[in-house]
Design a protein around this motif. Sequence first.
Motif, PDB file in Angstrom:
ATOM      1  N   VAL A  67       0.882  -1.143  -0.076  1.00  0.00           N
ATOM      2  CA  VAL A  67       0.044   0.029  -0.095  1.00  0.00           C
ATOM      3  C   VAL A  67       0.848   0.984  -0.013  1.00  0.00           C
ATOM      4  O   VAL A  67       1.694   1.438   0.933  1.00  0.00           O
ATOM      5  N   ASP A 118      -5.864  -9.206  -4.427  1.00  0.00           N
ATOM      6  CA  ASP A 118      -5.446  -8.201  -3.386  1.00  0.00           C
ATOM      7  C   ASP A 118      -6.289  -7.954  -2.246  1.00  0.00           C
ATOM      8  O   ASP A 118      -5.865  -7.811  -1.194  1.00  0.00           O
ATOM      9  N   VAL A 119      -7.627  -7.938  -2.460  1.00  0.00           N
ATOM     10  CA  VAL A 119      -8.474  -7.881  -1.523  1.00  0.00           C
ATOM     11  C   VAL A 119      -8.194  -8.626  -0.203  1.00  0.00           C
ATOM     12  O   VAL A 119      -8.518  -8.393   0.975  1.00  0.00           O
ATOM     13  N   PHE A 141      -5.145  -7.677   1.133  1.00  0.00           N
ATOM     14  CA  PHE A 141      -5.466  -6.534   1.896  1.00  0.00           C
ATOM     15  C   PHE A 141      -6.089  -6.807   3.570  1.00  0.00           C
ATOM     16  O   PHE A 141      -5.544  -6.136   4.305  1.00  0.00           O
ATOM     17  N   MET A 159      -7.438   6.060   0.240  1.00  0.00           N
ATOM     18  CA  MET A 159      -6.873   4.993  -0.712  1.00  0.00           C
ATOM     19  C   MET A 159      -7.581   5.145  -1.939  1.00  0.00           C
ATOM     20  O   MET A 159      -9.040   4.974  -1.847  1.00  0.00           O
ATOM     21  N   TRP A 160      -7.143   5.112  -3.201  1.00  0.00           N
ATOM     22  CA  TRP A 160      -7.756   4.632  -4.459  1.00  0.00           C
ATOM     23  C   TRP A 160      -7.796   3.011  -4.416  1.00  0.00           C
ATOM     24  O   TRP A 160      -6.656   2.700  -4.486  1.00  0.00           O
ATOM     25  N   VAL A 161      -9.004   2.590  -4.605  1.00  0.00           N
ATOM     26  CA  VAL A 161      -8.857   1.228  -4.904  1.00  0.00           C
ATOM     27  C   VAL A 161      -9.704   0.597  -5.898  1.00  0.00           C
ATOM     28  O   VAL A 161     -10.441   1.452  -6.329  1.00  0.00           O
ATOM     29  N   ASP A 162      -9.553  -0.650  -6.205  1.00  0.00           N
ATOM     30  CA  ASP A 162     -10.721  -1.006  -7.030  1.00  0.00           C
ATOM     31  C   ASP A 162     -12.013  -1.431  -6.536  1.00  0.00           C
ATOM     32  O   ASP A 162     -12.096  -1.470  -5.374  1.00  0.00           O
ATOM     33  N   TYR A 190     -12.689  -3.704  -3.129  1.00  0.00           N
ATOM     34  CA  TYR A 190     -12.436  -3.464  -1.621  1.00  0.00           C
ATOM     35  C   TYR A 190     -13.631  -2.737  -1.237  1.00  0.00           C
ATOM     36  O   TYR A 190     -14.605  -2.288  -1.586  1.00  0.00           O
ATOM     37  N   CYS A 243     -11.448   4.440   2.075  1.00  0.00           N
ATOM     38  CA  CYS A 243     -11.446   3.719   0.689  1.00  0.00           C
ATOM     39  C   CYS A 243     -12.249   4.088  -0.465  1.00  0.00           C
ATOM     40  O   CYS A 243     -13.567   3.927  -0.256  1.00  0.00           O
ATOM     41  N   VAL A 298     -13.762   3.544  -3.942  1.00  0.00           N
ATOM     42  CA  VAL A 298     -13.931   2.681  -4.823  1.00  0.00           C
ATOM     43  C   VAL A 298     -14.778   3.361  -5.944  1.00  0.00           C
ATOM     44  O   VAL A 298     -15.766   4.083  -5.888  1.00  0.00           O
ATOM     45  N   ARG A 317      -5.427   5.420 -10.490  1.00  0.00           N
ATOM     46  CA  ARG A 317      -4.944   4.113 -10.104  1.00  0.00           C
ATOM     47  C   ARG A 317      -3.712   3.574 -11.003  1.00  0.00           C
ATOM     48  O   ARG A 317      -3.032   2.703 -10.565  1.00  0.00           O
TER      49      ARG A 317
END
Length: 86
Positions: free
Chosen positions: A3, A23-24, A27, A46-49, A52, A58, A60, A85
């Motif tokens: 991260v 990844d999740v 994580f 955080m920038w995530v897909d 998440y 977070c 998304v 991302r």
Amino acid sequence: LIVLLHNLLVMDYGLGHPGSIHDVWAFQGTRIASNPMQLIPHNHWMWVDSAYPSEMWCVVPFKKPKGGRLSRDQNVYNKYLSKVRT
């Protein structure tokens, strides 16, 4: 799983997972997942897909509703989020 902050400094990491794990799942084994407020400063995120969790810390992308469509604004948001991302 690593991260990173916006300046590419490592914020947290997870070790011991096979490369085939999503990844999740990796994580969930990190300190940041169990105690995000300790590691993520106030008003940061955080920038995530989309796999998440959607939390204040977070960010998304929007998911297409079952049998529906995303709005134009949601599609634009997702487009720009994906650029951040990469």
